[in-house]
Design an enzyme around this catalytic site. Structure first.
Site, PDB file in Angstrom:
ATOM      1  N   ASP A 156      38.379  39.159  43.652  1.00  0.00           N
ATOM      2  CA  ASP A 156      37.870  38.757  43.023  1.00  0.00           C
ATOM      3  C   ASP A 156      39.087  38.096  42.113  1.00  0.00           C
ATOM      4  O   ASP A 156      40.341  38.321  42.303  1.00  0.00           O
ATOM      5  CB  ASP A 156      37.451  40.017  42.082  1.00  0.00           C
ATOM      6  CG  ASP A 156      36.429  39.695  40.687  1.00  0.00           C
ATOM      7  OD1 ASP A 156      36.087  38.057  40.759  1.00  0.00           O
ATOM      8  OD2 ASP A 156      36.298  40.387  40.443  1.00  0.00           O
TER       9      ASP A 156
ATOM     10  N   ASP B 256      39.471  37.952  37.625  1.00  0.00           N
ATOM     11  CA  ASP B 256      39.376  39.007  36.814  1.00  0.00           C
ATOM     12  C   ASP B 256      39.327  40.337  36.808  1.00  0.00           C
ATOM     13  O   ASP B 256      38.483  40.932  38.294  1.00  0.00           O
ATOM     14  CB  ASP B 256      38.431  38.813  36.060  1.00  0.00           C
ATOM     15  CG  ASP B 256      38.696  36.901  35.407  1.00  0.00           C
ATOM     16  OD1 ASP B 256      39.840  36.718  35.474  1.00  0.00           O
ATOM     17  OD2 ASP B 256      36.885  36.840  34.902  1.00  0.00           O
TER      18      ASP B 256
ATOM     19  N   GLY C  43      33.561  34.113  38.937  1.00  0.00           N
ATOM     20  CA  GLY C  43      33.028  33.600  38.188  1.00  0.00           C
ATOM     21  C   GLY C  43      33.682  33.136  36.854  1.00  0.00           C
ATOM     22  O   GLY C  43      33.237  33.133  36.145  1.00  0.00           O
TER      23      GLY C  43
END
Length: 535
Positions: free
Chosen positions: A8, A10, A97
């Site tokens: 991921d 963040d 995302g």
């Protein structure tokens, strides 16, 4: 075999939440942070959260966002970790995302192979408040599946690292899922949990996974066996050749093994070490077997956990839907009762009750008080007049009929309330039953996971022990091989004579050593030297 590590972005590769920092440009950081936290906890779905947050950024300058992206700090250990993974020939990808304006800068800075993110919609250098990309409505697992298919690998070749609810799909499906400073919901399903904000701790776990992976273990064993053969075959090479690094020495610890004074003692040491390494290999395999079994048990329990949790949620949703119907029936019943009350008052009942109360009041005065005859007669007359008025009041038949229909409707709705309430209670009890069962399964899955981790650590320790013994065996083999003349590799292979041939060879070598030192040899001993072409 691990071939891909996916992160991921963040709070994993970068130390912070990019959209929260961008939100400061539009003075909406608090609103965005609140939505971000709800999404990370799984309280709202990711698609809703990302659209709501980006909407708040409408009108923000993309140029200012790029400046913020340049200043976002990397997570401690990020550069070292990505570099080490690339040196081990592992591909590295980011599935997030977050946004390409941030991810592309990180990709270039760290040398990441691929990034999959969303994009801001921009017009005239300003955000429109819209967002596009594969991770707006799609899951990270969907994106990961597409990537591994194109790379011609499988999910069993993947390590996934994440911290939030939208990482769960890929962490669950990867061969090894790592929760990095993660929410509780992520820790519950991860294979490994790293609490420190240091990505080198993740690197350590991946390296450990590489060394303890079953397929890798088999490869190490094959190389070890091959290494031993090479040492024996090449031991008689010239000193210059012997000084060259051999494949057998790669990845093995330095040995401080002390050799025996005699060749017979050295051969005895070799037998002892071979027995020892065989025992350690068996113990390592046993731990690997336990790890496999516990991982299978854990995965089966986690699958069962999902089923039970989904069942509990189904009953919860069913209960909630029934409770909505209960509330609707209650409202219909109460509305009917209120209408009945209003109709009764408007149909003359209100006046009837008022007159009846007046009559009762007069009758009570006459019965309980001592009055003069004139006053008493007046009260009697007033009561009689009221009774005549009462007799003249007639209820409206149409209103009376409507009131009866409403009363019937009220009773029917009340029956519905009772029936639906019972159904809601049944669904509630089923929900509780499955939630309790889910708790039991989660406890068992956690226990299996602990056993899996323990067995894997033990297997890793045994593997290190295996390599240490193998280093000692190399020292012994070099000593044994240094007294042999050069021979073809084919002569080193086992013949049909098996152990007998080996023993004869060793005896012939001892005879030759005796001969070189001036000792006498018999005819039988000479024939033995000739048989093995020694001397």
């Amino acid at each position: 075999m691990i071939k891909l590590v996916v992160f991921d972005l963040d709070n994993v590769i970068i130390d912070g939440e990019a959209i929260d920092e961008i939100g400061k440009l539009a003075n909406v950081e608090d609103e965005i942070a609140e939505i971000t936290e709800k999404a990370m906890q799984g309280e709202i779905d990711f698609e809703t959260s990302i659209k709501d947050r980006v909407k708040l950024l409408e009108g923000t300058s993309i140029e200012e966002i790029e400046k913020v992206a340049d200043e976002l700090p990397l997570m401690p250990g990020a550069e070292e970790t990505i570099k080490a993974l690339k040196e081990k020939d592992l591909d590295v990808a980011i599935i997030s995302g977050s946004f390409d304006v941030v991810a592309e800068k990180v990709k270039d800075k760290l040398g990441v192979d691929a990034v999959y993110t969303n994009s801001f919609s921009v017009e005239d250098g300003k955000l429109t408040g819209e967002v596009t990309g594969p991770l707006v409505s799609g899951s990270k697992l969907d994106v990961l599946k597409d990537h591994v298919e194109k790379a011609e690998i499988t999910l069993d070749d993947v390590v996934a690292v994440g911290d939030g609810a939208n990482d769960i799909s890929m962490i669950e499906s990867a061969c090894c899922g790592i929760a990095f400073n993660a929410k509780d919901s992520v820790k519950e399903i991860a294979d490994i949990v790293v609490e420190e904000k240091d990505l080198t701790k993740v690197l350590d776990e991946i390296v450990n996974q590489l060394t303890t992976d079953d397929a890798e273990t088999e490869t190490v064993e094959e190389e070890a066996q091959e290494a031993e053969e090479e040492v024996v075959e090449e031991a008689a090479e010239e000193e210059a050749q012997e000084e060259k690094p051999k494949k057998a020495d790669k990845g093995l610890p330095k040995s401080d093994f002390v050799l025996a004074d005699t060749m017979e003692g050295v051969r005895k040491q070799k037998d002892e070490k071979e027995a020892e390494i065989s025992k350690v290999a068996e113990e390592r395999e046993e731990y690997n077997k336990i790890a496999k079994e516990q991982r299978k048990i854990r995965d089966e329990l986690n699958a069962s956990l999902k089923e039970n949790l989904n069942k509990a949620i189904e009953y919860r949703n069913e209960r909630n839907e029934i409770n909505k119907a209960v509330e609707a029936a209650k409202k219909a019943r109460n509305d009917a009762n209120n209408k009945i009350k209003n109709l009764e008052w408007s149909s003359g009942k209100r006046d009837k009750i008022k007159i009846e109360n007046e009559i009762k009041k007069i009758d009570k005065i006459i019965e309980t008080r001592v009055l003069d005859i004139k006053k008493e007669n007046q009260l009697v007359k007033n009561a009689n007049d009221l009774r005549k008025q009462l007799m003249d009041i007639h209820e409206d038949e149409s209103v009376k009929s409507e009131a009866q229909e409403l009363k019937k409707l009220s009773e029917e709705e009340h029956e519905k309330v009772i029936e639906l309430s019972e159904k809601a209670q049944t669904a509630h009890e089923e929900m509780l039953k499955y939630f309790r069962k889910t708790d039991d399964i989660r406890t068992a899955a956690d226990e299996a996971h602990k056993k899996f981790i323990e067995a894997r650590k033990n297997a890793s320790a045994k593997h290190e022990e295996f390599k240490a013994i193998l280093s000692d065996i190399h020292v012994i083999n070099k000593k044994l091989g240094s007294n042999k003349p050069r021979r073809r590799k084919s002569e080193n292979k086992s013949s049909s004579g098996g152990n007998k041939n080996r023993e004869e060879k060793e005896r012939a070598e001892e005879i030759f050593e005796k001969f070189k030192q001036g000792g006498k040899v018999s005819t039988e001993e000479i024939l033995l030297l000739q048989k093995y072409n020694i001397g």
